[in-house]
Design a protein around this motif. Structure first.
Motif, PDB file in Angstrom:
ATOM      1  N   ALA A   1      19.781  37.013  21.636  1.00  9.25           N
ATOM      2  CA  ALA A   1      21.215  37.273  21.748  1.00  9.25           C
ATOM      3  C   ALA A   1      21.951  36.175  22.513  1.00  9.25           C
ATOM      4  O   ALA A   1      23.164  36.239  22.644  1.00  9.25           O
ATOM      5  CB  ALA A   1      21.448  38.611  22.431  1.00  9.25           C
TER       6      ALA A   1
ATOM      7  N   GLU B   1      29.963  39.270  22.570  1.00  6.09           N
ATOM      8  CA  GLU B   1      29.159  38.926  21.389  1.00  6.09           C
ATOM      9  C   GLU B   1      27.670  39.027  21.709  1.00  6.09           C
ATOM     10  O   GLU B   1      26.884  39.545  20.905  1.00  6.09           O
ATOM     11  CB  GLU B   1      29.459  37.502  20.939  1.00  6.09           C
ATOM     12  N   SER B   2      27.290  38.549  22.882  1.00  7.24           N
ATOM     13  CA  SER B   2      25.880  38.599  23.276  1.00  7.24           C
ATOM     14  C   SER B   2      25.389  40.037  23.411  1.00  7.24           C
ATOM     15  O   SER B   2      24.291  40.367  22.950  1.00  7.24           O
ATOM     16  CB  SER B   2      25.675  37.884  24.612  1.00  7.24           C
TER      17      SER B   2
ATOM     18  N   SER C   1      25.095  41.650  19.987  1.00  6.36           N
ATOM     19  CA  SER C   1      23.942  41.069  19.298  1.00  6.36           C
ATOM     20  C   SER C   1      22.633  41.601  19.872  1.00  6.36           C
ATOM     21  O   SER C   1      21.685  41.891  19.128  1.00  6.36           O
ATOM     22  CB  SER C   1      23.998  39.548  19.413  1.00  6.36           C
TER      23      SER C   1
ATOM     24  N   LEU D   1      22.150  45.194  18.623  1.00  8.04           N
ATOM     25  CA  LEU D   1      21.764  45.214  17.213  1.00  8.04           C
ATOM     26  C   LEU D   1      20.313  44.762  17.025  1.00  8.04           C
ATOM     27  O   LEU D   1      19.583  45.310  16.190  1.00  8.04           O
ATOM     28  CB  LEU D   1      22.719  44.345  16.396  1.00  8.04           C
ATOM     29  N   THR D   2      19.881  43.793  17.817  1.00  8.66           N
ATOM     30  CA  THR D   2      18.491  43.357  17.757  1.00  8.66           C
ATOM     31  C   THR D   2      17.552  44.475  18.213  1.00  8.66           C
ATOM     32  O   THR D   2      16.493  44.705  17.613  1.00  8.66           O
ATOM     33  CB  THR D   2      18.285  42.103  18.630  1.00  8.66           C
TER      34      THR D   2
ATOM     35  N   GLY E   1      21.083  47.524  12.198  1.00  2.00           N
ATOM     36  CA  GLY E   1      20.977  46.274  12.940  1.00  2.00           C
ATOM     37  C   GLY E   1      21.280  45.065  12.074  1.00  2.00           C
ATOM     38  O   GLY E   1      22.012  44.158  12.483  1.00  2.00           O
TER      39      GLY E   1
ATOM     40  N   SER F   1      24.642  42.778  12.421  1.00  2.71           N
ATOM     41  CA  SER F   1      24.516  41.335  12.682  1.00  2.71           C
ATOM     42  C   SER F   1      25.255  40.529  11.622  1.00  2.71           C
ATOM     43  O   SER F   1      25.915  39.532  11.933  1.00  2.71           O
ATOM     44  CB  SER F   1      23.042  40.933  12.703  1.00  2.71           C
ATOM     45  N   HIS F   2      25.147  40.966  10.384  1.00  2.00           N
ATOM     46  CA  HIS F   2      25.855  40.295   9.301  1.00  2.00           C
ATOM     47  C   HIS F   2      27.367  40.410   9.501  1.00  2.00           C
ATOM     48  O   HIS F   2      28.108  39.440   9.323  1.00  2.00           O
ATOM     49  CB  HIS F   2      25.438  40.903   7.961  1.00  2.00           C
TER      50      HIS F   2
ATOM     51  N   LEU G   1      28.968  40.857  12.363  1.00  2.00           N
ATOM     52  CA  LEU G   1      29.344  40.023  13.506  1.00  2.00           C
ATOM     53  C   LEU G   1      29.421  38.555  13.098  1.00  2.00           C
ATOM     54  O   LEU G   1      30.341  37.838  13.513  1.00  2.00           O
ATOM     55  CB  LEU G   1      28.326  40.218  14.630  1.00  2.00           C
ATOM     56  N   LEU G   2      28.496  38.113  12.273  1.00  2.00           N
ATOM     57  CA  LEU G   2      28.521  36.734  11.785  1.00  2.00           C
ATOM     58  C   LEU G   2      29.742  36.491  10.903  1.00  2.00           C
ATOM     59  O   LEU G   2      30.386  35.439  10.998  1.00  2.00           O
ATOM     60  CB  LEU G   2      27.238  36.429  11.026  1.00  2.00           C
TER      61      LEU G   2
END
Length: 125
Positions: free
Chosen positions: A29, A64-65, A68, A71-72, A109, A113-114, A116-117
């Motif tokens: 992250a 963001e971290s 992330s 989600l991880t 997850g 992540s997708h 967020l990207l």
């Protein structure tokens, strides 16, 4: 103390695995970046709007971290629950439910992540 009884304390493999998973999620992250660069939690975009997503590809915010990392951990948790479902042999309904929950966490997850990207890509333009 000649011939004394020296015993090492036993460390649980579950504890070691949990620490490794948390450390991996922290690294993935961007935790090292957060510690070294001390990024802000919010940034002001060129239009005067506050955002939790940084508008540069090479930088990120604390928010963001954290997202992330969560989600991880969802993905790791989903993999673990799906793995545990293979160990349930006497109750197929419970095994199927655990498998579906695990797959749902993995998909949450990955989709998060997708998303967020994609947010990062749309703001960076």
């Amino acid at each position: 103390m000649v011939g004394g009884d020296r015993r090492r304390p036993k460390i649980s493999m579950t504890l070691i695995s949990t620490i490794i998973i948390l450390f991996t999620a922290f690294i993935a992250a961007g935790g090292i970046y957060d510690l070294l660069d001390k990024p802000p939690s919010l940034v002001m975009l060129p239009g005067g709007v506050w955002s939790a997503i940084h508008n540069y590809w090479g930088e990120q915010t604390i928010n963001e971290s954290l997202v992330s990392m969560i989600l991880t951990l969802f993905m790791f948790g989903g993999l673990y629950i799906a793995y545990r479902s293979t160990r349930v042999t006497n109750d197929p309904r419970k095994a199927n439910t655990m498998l579906i929950i695990g797959l749902g966490l993995i998909l949450m997850g990955l989709a998060g992540s997708h998303y967020l990207l994609n947010l990062k890509r749309n703001i960076a333009q």
